[in-house]
Design a protein around this motif. Structure first.
Motif, PDB file in Angstrom:
ATOM      1  N   LYS A 184      40.375   9.638 -36.097  1.00  0.00           N
ATOM      2  CA  LYS A 184      39.250   9.860 -35.181  1.00  0.00           C
ATOM      3  C   LYS A 184      38.106   8.899 -35.491  1.00  0.00           C
ATOM      4  O   LYS A 184      37.502   8.324 -34.582  1.00  0.00           O
ATOM      5  N   LYS A 185      37.807   8.708 -36.759  1.00  0.00           N
ATOM      6  CA  LYS A 185      36.739   7.785 -37.156  1.00  0.00           C
ATOM      7  C   LYS A 185      37.077   6.356 -36.741  1.00  0.00           C
ATOM      8  O   LYS A 185      36.224   5.634 -36.232  1.00  0.00           O
ATOM      9  N   ARG A 186      38.324   5.950 -36.949  1.00  0.00           N
ATOM     10  CA  ARG A 186      38.740   4.593 -36.571  1.00  0.00           C
ATOM     11  C   ARG A 186      38.676   4.397 -35.065  1.00  0.00           C
ATOM     12  O   ARG A 186      38.254   3.346 -34.573  1.00  0.00           O
ATOM     13  N   LEU A 187      39.090   5.427 -34.316  1.00  0.00           N
ATOM     14  CA  LEU A 187      39.031   5.340 -32.853  1.00  0.00           C
ATOM     15  C   LEU A 187      37.582   5.258 -32.375  1.00  0.00           C
ATOM     16  O   LEU A 187      37.250   4.459 -31.491  1.00  0.00           O
ATOM     17  N   ALA A 188      36.710   6.059 -32.973  1.00  0.00           N
ATOM     18  CA  ALA A 188      35.290   6.037 -32.597  1.00  0.00           C
ATOM     19  C   ALA A 188      34.698   4.657 -32.844  1.00  0.00           C
ATOM     20  O   ALA A 188      33.972   4.117 -31.996  1.00  0.00           O
ATOM     21  N   GLU A 189      35.014   4.064 -33.981  1.00  0.00           N
ATOM     22  CA  GLU A 189      34.510   2.729 -34.295  1.00  0.00           C
ATOM     23  C   GLU A 189      35.068   1.695 -33.311  1.00  0.00           C
ATOM     24  O   GLU A 189      34.338   0.826 -32.840  1.00  0.00           O
ATOM     25  N   TYR A 190      36.326   1.811 -32.990  1.00  0.00           N
ATOM     26  CA  TYR A 190      36.961   0.900 -32.037  1.00  0.00           C
ATOM     27  C   TYR A 190      36.306   0.998 -30.662  1.00  0.00           C
ATOM     28  O   TYR A 190      36.015  -0.004 -30.021  1.00  0.00           O
ATOM     29  N   MET A 191      36.050   2.234 -30.221  1.00  0.00           N
ATOM     30  CA  MET A 191      35.403   2.444 -28.921  1.00  0.00           C
ATOM     31  C   MET A 191      33.986   1.897 -28.923  1.00  0.00           C
ATOM     32  O   MET A 191      33.549   1.283 -27.944  1.00  0.00           O
ATOM     33  N   ARG A 192      33.263   2.098 -30.007  1.00  0.00           N
ATOM     34  CA  ARG A 192      31.875   1.640 -30.098  1.00  0.00           C
ATOM     35  C   ARG A 192      31.790   0.116 -30.038  1.00  0.00           C
ATOM     36  O   ARG A 192      30.867  -0.449 -29.460  1.00  0.00           O
ATOM     37  N   LYS A 193      32.784  -0.572 -30.607  1.00  0.00           N
ATOM     38  CA  LYS A 193      32.781  -2.026 -30.659  1.00  0.00           C
ATOM     39  C   LYS A 193      33.411  -2.677 -29.428  1.00  0.00           C
ATOM     40  O   LYS A 193      33.365  -3.898 -29.306  1.00  0.00           O
ATOM     41  N   SER A 194      33.992  -1.892 -28.550  1.00  0.00           N
ATOM     42  CA  SER A 194      34.657  -2.481 -27.385  1.00  0.00           C
ATOM     43  C   SER A 194      33.644  -3.183 -26.491  1.00  0.00           C
ATOM     44  O   SER A 194      32.494  -2.787 -26.390  1.00  0.00           O
ATOM     45  N   GLU A 195      34.081  -4.252 -25.876  1.00  0.00           N
ATOM     46  CA  GLU A 195      33.228  -5.013 -24.959  1.00  0.00           C
ATOM     47  C   GLU A 195      33.954  -5.210 -23.644  1.00  0.00           C
ATOM     48  O   GLU A 195      35.110  -5.629 -23.654  1.00  0.00           O
ATOM     49  N   PRO A 196      33.333  -4.935 -22.537  1.00  0.00           N
ATOM     50  CA  PRO A 196      32.010  -4.324 -22.435  1.00  0.00           C
ATOM     51  C   PRO A 196      32.102  -2.834 -22.745  1.00  0.00           C
ATOM     52  O   PRO A 196      33.104  -2.193 -22.479  1.00  0.00           O
ATOM     53  N   ASN A 197      31.071  -2.338 -23.312  1.00  0.00           N
ATOM     54  CA  ASN A 197      30.981  -0.947 -23.717  1.00  0.00           C
ATOM     55  C   ASN A 197      30.466  -0.120 -22.533  1.00  0.00           C
ATOM     56  O   ASN A 197      29.522  -0.520 -21.856  1.00  0.00           O
ATOM     57  N   PHE A 198      31.072   1.036 -22.308  1.00  0.00           N
ATOM     58  CA  PHE A 198      30.705   1.897 -21.182  1.00  0.00           C
ATOM     59  C   PHE A 198      29.217   2.223 -21.197  1.00  0.00           C
ATOM     60  O   PHE A 198      28.543   2.160 -20.168  1.00  0.00           O
TER      61      PHE A 198
END
Length: 88
Positions: free
Chosen positions: A64-78
């Motif tokens: 869950k922590k890794r997924l959250a970090e991955y989502m936060r760093k995605s570009e463009p971010n929602f």
């Protein structure tokens, strides 16, 4: 039938009137084909997030922590896109 008519409208880039209603009043606004297309993309994003939400229940805390970090760093971010829309 309705999907074919909507597809034809979007391809011709005609304006389509969308009726949005709430409990008290009916509001009519004109939407371009591009707006409708963008709204459909958001529906796709929401469907994807629902799948992610279901999958989260089977993940470990580390996943869950890794997924959250991955989502936060995605570009463009929602969230960044949403903020830029609100600033306009």
């Amino acid at each position: 039938m309705i999907a074919a008519e909507l597809y034809a409208l979007l391809n011709r880039r005609e304006r389509l009137t969308i009726i949005a209603s709430n409990r008290r009043a009916r509001v009519s606004m004109v939407a371009t084909g591009e707006l409708i297309r963008m709204m459909n993309y958001i529906d796709d994003i929401a469907a994807t997030l629902r799948r992610v939400q279901v999958g989260i229940t089977t993940m470990s805390d580390e996943e869950k922590k890794r997924l959250a970090e991955y989502m936060r760093k995605s570009e463009p971010n929602f969230i960044k896109i949403l903020e830029s829309l609100e600033k306009s």
